[in-house]
Design an enzyme around this catalytic site. Structure first.
Site, mmCIF file in Angstrom:
data_model
loop_
_atom_site.group_PDB
_atom_site.id
_atom_site.type_symbol
_atom_site.label_atom_id
_atom_site.label_comp_id
_atom_site.label_asym_id
_atom_site.label_seq_id
_atom_site.Cartn_x
_atom_site.Cartn_y
_atom_site.Cartn_z
ATOM 1 N N CYS A 202 -12.873 -1.410 9.787
ATOM 2 C CA CYS A 202 -12.523 -1.803 8.447
ATOM 3 C C CYS A 202 -12.955 -3.210 8.017
ATOM 4 C CB CYS A 202 -11.183 -1.389 7.864
ATOM 5 S SG CYS A 202 -10.740 0.325 8.086
ATOM 6 N N ARG B 290 -18.163 -2.836 10.809
ATOM 7 C CA ARG B 290 -17.115 -2.586 11.084
ATOM 8 C C ARG B 290 -16.217 -1.238 10.703
ATOM 9 N NH1 ARG B 290 -13.999 -7.376 11.888
ATOM 10 N NH2 ARG B 290 -12.072 -6.754 11.575
ATOM 11 N N TRP C 221 -13.287 2.298 8.296
ATOM 12 C CA TRP C 221 -13.438 3.047 9.439
ATOM 13 C C TRP C 221 -11.937 3.934 9.352
ATOM 14 C CZ3 TRP C 221 -10.655 4.141 13.953
ATOM 15 C CH2 TRP C 221 -11.330 4.807 14.856
ATOM 16 N N ASN D 60 -6.943 -3.570 6.384
ATOM 17 C CA ASN D 60 -7.501 -3.286 7.568
ATOM 18 C C ASN D 60 -6.248 -3.262 8.354
ATOM 19 O OD1 ASN D 60 -9.536 -5.443 9.788
ATOM 20 N ND2 ASN D 60 -8.995 -3.462 10.157
ATOM 21 N N GLY D 61 -6.237 -2.080 9.170
ATOM 22 C CA GLY D 61 -4.946 -1.981 10.070
ATOM 23 C C GLY D 61 -4.432 -0.560 9.903
ATOM 24 N N GLU E 256 -22.561 1.192 32.424
ATOM 25 C CA GLU E 256 -23.040 0.615 31.087
ATOM 26 C C GLU E 256 -24.151 1.327 30.665
ATOM 27 O OE1 GLU E 256 -21.727 -1.273 28.987
ATOM 28 O OE2 GLU E 256 -23.651 -2.009 27.920
ATOM 29 N N LYS F 26 -24.290 3.265 27.036
ATOM 30 C CA LYS F 26 -25.337 2.771 25.893
ATOM 31 C C LYS F 26 -26.010 4.242 25.523
ATOM 32 C CE LYS F 26 -24.176 -0.376 25.058
ATOM 33 N NZ LYS F 26 -23.574 -1.366 25.390
ATOM 34 N N GLU G 279 -23.340 6.365 23.344
ATOM 35 C CA GLU G 279 -22.853 5.940 22.064
ATOM 36 C C GLU G 279 -23.970 5.856 20.898
ATOM 37 O OE1 GLU G 279 -21.152 1.937 21.829
ATOM 38 O OE2 GLU G 279 -22.585 1.250 23.277
ATOM 39 N N HIS H 100 -19.573 14.117 46.368
ATOM 40 C CA HIS H 100 -18.140 14.581 46.398
ATOM 41 C C HIS H 100 -17.868 15.426 44.991
ATOM 42 C CE1 HIS H 100 -17.160 12.100 49.906
ATOM 43 N NE2 HIS H 100 -17.937 11.258 49.113
ATOM 44 N N LYS I 73 -17.528 -1.651 15.111
ATOM 45 C CA LYS I 73 -17.972 -2.639 16.012
ATOM 46 C C LYS I 73 -16.609 -3.493 16.668
ATOM 47 C CE LYS I 73 -20.959 -5.624 17.863
ATOM 48 N NZ LYS I 73 -21.608 -5.134 19.319
HETATM 49 C C1 F6R Z 1 -20.252 -0.581 23.619
HETATM 50 C C2 F6R Z 1 -19.237 -1.242 22.965
HETATM 51 C C3 F6R Z 1 -17.730 -1.149 23.210
HETATM 52 C C4 F6R Z 1 -17.214 -2.554 23.039
HETATM 53 C C5 F6R Z 1 -15.718 -2.351 23.364
HETATM 54 C C6 F6R Z 1 -14.832 -3.753 23.370
HETATM 55 O O1 F6R Z 1 -21.515 -0.861 23.451
HETATM 56 O O2 F6R Z 1 -19.791 -2.180 22.155
HETATM 57 O O3 F6R Z 1 -17.658 -0.498 24.244
HETATM 58 O O4 F6R Z 1 -17.715 -3.202 24.227
HETATM 59 O O5 F6R Z 1 -15.157 -1.921 22.064
HETATM 60 O O6 F6R Z 1 -15.241 -4.812 22.537
HETATM 61 P P1 F6R Z 1 -15.004 -6.323 22.479
HETATM 62 O O7 F6R Z 1 -15.865 -6.583 23.438
HETATM 63 O O8 F6R Z 1 -15.210 -6.667 21.172
HETATM 64 O O9 F6R Z 1 -13.699 -6.527 22.845
#
Ligand code: F6R
Length: 615
Positions: free
Chosen positions: A2, A27, A77, A103-104, A488, A492, A495, A511, A610
């Site tokens: 948010c 956000r 969000w 926000n929260g 990773e 990617k 998501e 396994h 984000k």
């Molecule tokens: C994946 C991604 C998330 C963040 C995670 C932690 O691409 O962006 O998995 O890495 O939410 O976020 P931060 O680094 O902001 O604590």
């Protein structure tokens, strides 16, 4: 999660608010809304969907009135209540006197709501936030205290996390802001104030900002700002200067922020190491942790706490720290760690990693570790965010604002800083000799150039993505430094392209997961020429023997794998430790192109935000 924005001054609020929402849309993008002060009333416009939906809605309204100079706005969000017009913020109190953006999460909203319902209040939404506006209205009515005092009294009743901005119909020249657990920044202009969840909506108007601390509130009234605690103690706010540049917040000709950020990596890696090392002298200097250097050097064990991509960077760092600095290292998901009763020793070194510096689980894990008496070091990107403010010491990654929801340049910047931290320890512990340290630093200094070169694979990766855009599953495999990369790479793809992908240590395949392999299963191997090369090639043969389709990330000129793999992408030769810096580029590009070819909303993938400020 948010985003909140506010404005009070002499300009029209609407254009500032809507632009602010666009900047904060990373956000959350389930719904958006705005509340504007109008003589004798608070006008609220809100709409399910992205900020553009709100813009369209307001533009098409025949009775629109958007001329006020005071307002608050929100991009959501969803937590409590589905994304809908009615659940969108701002939330007006029943009498229309108070408007709140939040926000929260208000944890005790049900009990507050019950009391208010008993008093005759009616609720329109399913949100936790609506209780705040009704509670403030009720306090004003029943106690006759001032608006800002009513906000303060309401917050004394509230349990949970919040950043809020509040308007009152009866105080048209006032905005009240408060913070506990969710971020809020106030920009100070000339007779005007800008409020936002982070500095990105503020930077084009002013570079003077105040970050509220937890349990603080700000009252902006008749052009004056007062900061106090929720406990009613007046504070002297510290005004900081923002270093951010406005161009960093634009797409700069790229179709998406994610692609721009992938391409920024040669520069962002350089920025992460600038002034912090010298290969010529074999030294590393990290000013941010100097005052806690003894703690750092005396560590018997390192505990790394993070979430998501930052956790993957932490997992790579485990390999650095154990292999090069000979320091036992454990890496934990902050969300799991915080609810265990973890054993922390006085000479443990705790490192928390977070791009946003706001991740709720990471922040909670940090606070738990601090309660247990440990010293905590941060590796964060957003300057002034909650995590770096709560750590004892730390190193900023200086990757610049990362706006695409999928983390890319923050990952390689985290790797850079973590490797420098490791080499600082190596220098002290002498686990490598001076010549070896100089060689590693020299290689690190060459990484931006190698990343630049790796980016030339873009067209080839796009062609590969064309072949797999309709596939339902992917497996990603790697060993050693390649294993966190496999995780990773898979994250990617999941998501942003919504294709299911599993990351696995290559040798663990046999396994269980190898049962998934058939002619329809693409398997991405991180197969650089390094210490575990032969082992990875054997795992690749096992996949080929079961008709799996192999996409291999290989060291430039590796003719051997070219004969085995169905597709390959070359990366420049570098030592094992530095492979994650270059090999992450084709992984990011593959996810990007898959998502783009599938028509996904790359910078705003569904269900994500984000900055994950709720647990
Ligand atoms: C994946 C991604 C998330 C963040 C995670 C932690 O691409 O962006 O998995 O890495 O939410 O976020 P931060 O680094 O902001 O604590």
């Amino acid at each position: 999660m948010c985003g909140i924005v506010g404005y009070i001054g002499k300009k029209e609020a609407w254009p500032i608010l809507i632009k602010g929402l666009e900047r904060l849309e990373y956000r959350g993008y389930d719904s958006a809304g705005v509340a504007l002060m109008n003589p004798g009333e608070i006008l609220v416009y809100k709409k399910k969907g992205k900020v553009s939906e709100l813009s369209k809605f307001v533009k098409n309204k025949s009775d629109k009135n958007i001329g006020g100079t005071v307002g608050i706005a929100h991009t959501r969000w969803a937590t409590h209540g589905e994304p809908s017009d009615v659940n969108a913020h701002p939330h007006l109190s029943m009498g229309g006197n108070i408007a709140v953006v939040h926000n929260g999460i208000i944890e005790n909203y049900l009990s507050i709501k019950k009391v208010l319902i008993e008093k005759g209040y009616k609720f329109k939404s399913d949100t936790d936030t609506e209780v705040i506006s009704n509670l403030i209205e009720d306090i004003v009515k029943s106690t006759k205290v001032s608006f800002d005092e009513a906000v303060r009294l309401a917050l004394l009743e509230v349990v949970g996390a919040y950043a809020i901005a509040v308007l009152s119909k009866d105080d048209p020249e006032t905005i009240v802001i408060a913070k506990k657990g969710s971020p809020v920044v106030i920009g100070i202009g000339d007779g005007e104030y800008f409020i936002a969840s982070d500095a990105t909506p503020i930077i084009e108007y002013t570079d003077k900002v105040i970050y509220l601390d937890d349990n603080e509130m700000a009252i902006i009234k008749n052009k004056k700002l007062v900061v106090k605690t929720i406990g009613n103690e007046i504070k002297n706010p510290y005004i900081q200067k923002l270093e951010m540049k406005i161009e960093e917040l634009e797409k700069g000709g790229f179709p998406h922020f994610m692609l721009k950020e992938i391409y920024e990596q040669p520069r962002s890696i350089k920025d992460s190491m600038r002034g912090r090392e010298s290969a010529k002298d074999g030294v590393v200097k990290l000013g941010g942790i100097e005052s806690f250097q003894d703690k750092f050097f005396n560590a018997k064990r390192i505990i790394i706490l993070a979430c998501g991509t930052s956790w993957h960077a932490g997992l790579e760092a485990k390999y650095f720290f154990e292999e090069i600095s000979k320091t036992p290292t454990i890496v934990e998901y902050a969300s799991e760690f915080r609810y265990r009763n973890p054993v922390i020793y006085p000479n443990d070194l705790v490192i928390v990693i977070s791009q946003s510096g706001e991740t709720a689980d990471t922040l909670a894990a940090l606070n738990l570790v601090k309660e247990k008496g440990a010293t905590v070091f941060g590796v964060c990107n957003v300057v002034g965010s909650s995590i770096p403010r709560a750590t004892d010491a730390g190193v900023y990654t200086h990757a610049g604002p990362e706006i695409g929801v999928a983390s890319t340049k923050a990952f390689t910047a985290q790797l850079t800083v973590l490797l420098l931290m490791c080499l600082l320890l190596v220098n002290k512990k002498e686990t490598l000799n001076k010549k070896e340290i100089k060689k590693l630093l020299e290689e690190l200094e060459n990484i931006p150039e190698k990343v630049e070169k790796t980016l030339l694979c873009n067209e080839k990766v796009k062609k590969i993505a064309e072949k797999f855009k309709n596939i339902k599953n992917f497996i990603y495999l790697g060993r050693g430094y390649g294993f966190p990369l496999a995780l990773e790479g898979a994250l990617k793809v999941k998501e942003i392209s919504y294709i299911h992908a599993e990351g696995y240590p290559a040798a663990e395949m046999k396994h269980g997961p190898i049962a998934l392999v058939d002619e329809n299963m693409p398997v991405v191997f991180i197969a650089n020429r390094g210490k575990l090369y032969e082992k990875v090639v054997s795992n690749m043969m096992e996949v080929k023997a079961r008709k799996g389709v192999v996409i291999a990330i290989i060291t430039e000129g590796d003719e051997n794998i070219k004969k085995i793999a169905d597709f390959w992408i070359e990366i420049p030769e570098t030592s094992d430790v530095l492979v994650p810096f270059v090999a992450s580029i084709p992984l990011q590009l593959l996810a990007y192109h898959l998502a783009s070819l599938r028509g996904c909303d790359i910078d705003k993938p569904r269900n994500l935000a984000k900055s994950v400020t709720v647990e």
